[in-house]
Design a protein around this motif. Structure first.
Motif, PDB file in Angstrom:
ATOM      1  N   CYS A   8       0.813  -1.215   0.000  1.00 30.11           N
ATOM      2  CA  CYS A   8       0.000   0.000   0.000  1.00 30.11           C
ATOM      3  C   CYS A   8       0.847   1.266   0.000  1.00 30.11           C
ATOM      4  O   CYS A   8       0.381   2.334  -0.376  1.00 30.11           O
ATOM      5  N   GLY A   9       2.089   1.149   0.477  1.00 24.05           N
ATOM      6  CA  GLY A   9       2.968   2.301   0.528  1.00 24.05           C
ATOM      7  C   GLY A   9       2.824   3.160   1.767  1.00 24.05           C
ATOM      8  O   GLY A   9       3.629   4.066   1.983  1.00 24.05           O
ATOM      9  N   GLY A  10       1.801   2.883   2.595  1.00 27.53           N
ATOM     10  CA  GLY A  10       1.566   3.770   3.726  1.00 27.53           C
ATOM     11  C   GLY A  10       1.548   3.129   5.102  1.00 27.53           C
ATOM     12  O   GLY A  10       1.575   3.841   6.104  1.00 27.53           O
ATOM     13  N   CYS A  11       1.480   1.789   5.180  1.00 31.47           N
ATOM     14  CA  CYS A  11       1.425   1.141   6.495  1.00 31.47           C
ATOM     15  C   CYS A  11       2.811   1.123   7.139  1.00 31.47           C
ATOM     16  O   CYS A  11       3.804   1.529   6.538  1.00 31.47           O
ATOM     17  N   ALA A  12       2.891   0.621   8.369  1.00 28.95           N
ATOM     18  CA  ALA A  12       4.158   0.640   9.102  1.00 28.95           C
ATOM     19  C   ALA A  12       5.237  -0.166   8.398  1.00 28.95           C
ATOM     20  O   ALA A  12       6.407   0.246   8.365  1.00 28.95           O
ATOM     21  N   LYS A  13       4.887  -1.320   7.835  1.00 26.86           N
ATOM     22  CA  LYS A  13       5.890  -2.138   7.142  1.00 26.86           C
ATOM     23  C   LYS A  13       6.328  -1.477   5.842  1.00 26.86           C
ATOM     24  O   LYS A  13       7.520  -1.462   5.505  1.00 26.86           O
ATOM     25  N   CYS A  14       5.386  -0.939   5.084  1.00 22.28           N
ATOM     26  CA  CYS A  14       5.750  -0.246   3.846  1.00 22.28           C
ATOM     27  C   CYS A  14       6.639   0.960   4.129  1.00 22.28           C
ATOM     28  O   CYS A  14       7.543   1.280   3.349  1.00 22.28           O
ATOM     29  N   GLU A  43       8.866   1.126   6.255  1.00 20.82           N
ATOM     30  CA  GLU A  43      10.216   0.602   6.446  1.00 20.82           C
ATOM     31  C   GLU A  43      10.823   0.092   5.139  1.00 20.82           C
ATOM     32  O   GLU A  43      11.946  -0.403   5.123  1.00 20.82           O
ATOM     33  N   GLY A  44      10.070   0.170   4.040  1.00 24.33           N
ATOM     34  CA  GLY A  44      10.528  -0.387   2.776  1.00 24.33           C
ATOM     35  C   GLY A  44      10.202  -1.850   2.610  1.00 24.33           C
ATOM     36  O   GLY A  44      10.616  -2.480   1.642  1.00 24.33           O
ATOM     37  N   LYS A  45       9.429  -2.408   3.550  1.00 23.30           N
ATOM     38  CA  LYS A  45       9.108  -3.841   3.529  1.00 23.30           C
ATOM     39  C   LYS A  45       7.714  -4.052   2.928  1.00 23.30           C
ATOM     40  O   LYS A  45       6.798  -4.557   3.588  1.00 23.30           O
ATOM     41  N   GLU A  46       7.581  -3.692   1.669  1.00 28.26           N
ATOM     42  CA  GLU A  46       6.272  -3.880   1.036  1.00 28.26           C
ATOM     43  C   GLU A  46       5.934  -5.357   0.888  1.00 28.26           C
ATOM     44  O   GLU A  46       4.760  -5.714   0.736  1.00 28.26           O
ATOM     45  N   ASN A  47       6.939  -6.223   0.924  1.00 27.35           N
ATOM     46  CA  ASN A  47       6.677  -7.663   0.914  1.00 27.35           C
ATOM     47  C   ASN A  47       5.885  -8.101   2.138  1.00 27.35           C
ATOM     48  O   ASN A  47       5.263  -9.167   2.129  1.00 27.35           O
ATOM     49  N   ALA A  81      -2.264  -5.163   2.304  1.00 30.39           N
ATOM     50  CA  ALA A  81      -2.401  -5.640   0.927  1.00 30.39           C
ATOM     51  C   ALA A  81      -3.655  -6.492   0.741  1.00 30.39           C
ATOM     52  O   ALA A  81      -4.409  -6.302  -0.229  1.00 30.39           O
ATOM     53  N   ASP A  82      -3.901  -7.421   1.653  1.00 29.74           N
ATOM     54  CA  ASP A  82      -5.094  -8.260   1.518  1.00 29.74           C
ATOM     55  C   ASP A  82      -6.368  -7.428   1.630  1.00 29.74           C
ATOM     56  O   ASP A  82      -7.308  -7.580   0.843  1.00 29.74           O
ATOM     57  N   GLU A  83      -6.391  -6.547   2.607  1.00 28.77           N
ATOM     58  CA  GLU A  83      -7.568  -5.705   2.832  1.00 28.77           C
ATOM     59  C   GLU A  83      -7.896  -4.852   1.607  1.00 28.77           C
ATOM     60  O   GLU A  83      -9.071  -4.688   1.240  1.00 28.77           O
TER      61      GLU A  83
END
Length: 346
Positions: free
Chosen positions: A92-98, A100-104, A109-111
């Motif tokens: 999504c580019g905006g959550c906590a993992k994204c 950090e650069g961890k879009e994987n 993504a599922d939502e």
């Protein structure tokens, strides 16, 4: 344009003609120069109708490189004609993992229904590919497309897995690679480039063991009922500080558990459907077991830099887009040594 589609459950993929995609706001259209063939695609095509997660027909291909053909409104950072690799695990580019650069590991993504190309979204086995955002593009900077395309998964995935175990792969340590095909033969090179560890490769046939030796394995052992004892003997009974299973089937996971050292890492990369019992007394003390997924965009940049330095390369066989069904047949039969690459305009 021509594209390779998986059109119905249980059927072989077909080359068809579909409308050319056009980039909307924020999107980038690539002219695909190379697309990678992966066992994950075969896994998708093996799923039963019940619970099948994607809409059909689906253009296959989650490894892709190309040149920028057109830009949607508002796109900055890339120009028409740029040669780029596609970072596949879109988030999504905006959550906590994204953030950090961890879009994987995107948390939404599922939502939001975000799917990687070829794994839900239209993939790279086509003359053109629509990319959702320019942040998912990484410059090739002189790398040959056919040589570089598999690095977007077959390079990125083992690189991400190995980085976790780097503190344990010190001088005198041993790393075991189970399965020396598309991902495994790259993992051997990464281990040699990034660590001083002794690399022991296991596979079920001599042709793949020969490739393992060619790309740097110190030892190449037939993966059979005696393999674990052989690895134990090579390590003086200690076992391996890191085990990377690129098969993930029940027999290979049993071997992984049998060769791991105390405080070792077992990393399950393959999607062969096996499981490994974890609990006190099941494995040596303080063994860590993980099942990572793909890698970060920053890690893809690092993998491509390693390729430019000559430290890692992918053994490839190339096919035209019309020959793509044959490439999947050969991969399924175990007749691809390394990685198959489709050249849509070749």
């Amino acid at each position: 344009m021509k594209a390779l589609q998986y059109r119905s459950i249980g059927a072989a993929p077909e080359v068809v003609v579909v409308p050319d995609p056009e980039p909307g706001p924020g999107q980038v259209l690539l002219k695909v120069t190379a697309a990678g063939v992966c066992h994950s695609d075969i896994a998708v095509m093996s799923w039963p109708a019940e619970g099948f997660p994607y809409e059909l027909p689906l253009i296959l291909g989650h490894e892709g490189v190309g040149t920028v053909a057109a830009l949607g409104a508002g796109v900055t950072g890339v120009r028409e004609g740029d040669a780029v690799a596609v970072y596949g695990p879109w988030g999504c580019g905006g959550c906590a993992k994204c953030a950090e650069g961890k879009e994987n590991y995107c948390l939404r993504a599922d939502e939001l229904g975000i799917r990687p190309p070829g794994l839900g979204a239209p993939g790279s086995m086509a003359e053109y590919l629509l990319v959702d955002d320019p942040r998912h593009l990484v410059p090739l900077d002189g790398l040959d497309p056919a040589a570089a395309v598999s690095l977007t998964d077959a390079g990125l995935t083992p690189y991400h897995a190995i980085k976790r175990s780097l503190p344990k792969l010190v001088p005198g340590s041993t790393a075991v690679v189970i399965g020396t095909g598309g991902l495994g033969h790259v993992a051997i090179q990464l281990l040699r480039a990034m660590t001083p560890a002794r690399v022991v490769a296991l596979d079920v046939n001599e042709e793949k063991l020969r490739l393992a030796r060619e790309v740097g394995a110190h030892e190449a052992i037939l993966s059979d009922a005696r393999a674990a004892d052989t690895v134990r003997a090579l390590t003086g009974g200690v076992g391996a500080e890191a085990v990377f299973d690129f098969v993930g089937a029940q027999p290979t996971l049993a071997t992984a558990g049998a060769v791991a050292a105390v405080e070792g890492d077992i990393t399950i990369v393959g999607i062969g459907g096996g499981t490994l019992p974890v609990g006190f007394g099941q494995l040596p003390f303080e063994v860590s077991v993980s099942a990572p997924y793909w890698g970060t965009r920053g890690e893809l940049v690092e993998v491509l830099a390693l390729a430019r330095s000559g430290a890692v390369s992918v053994h490839t066989e190339t096919f035209s887009l019309d020959e793509a069904p044959l490439a999947y047949e050969r991969l399924h039969a175990g007749r691809i040594n390394g990685r198959a690459v489709i050249l849509p305009h070749g």
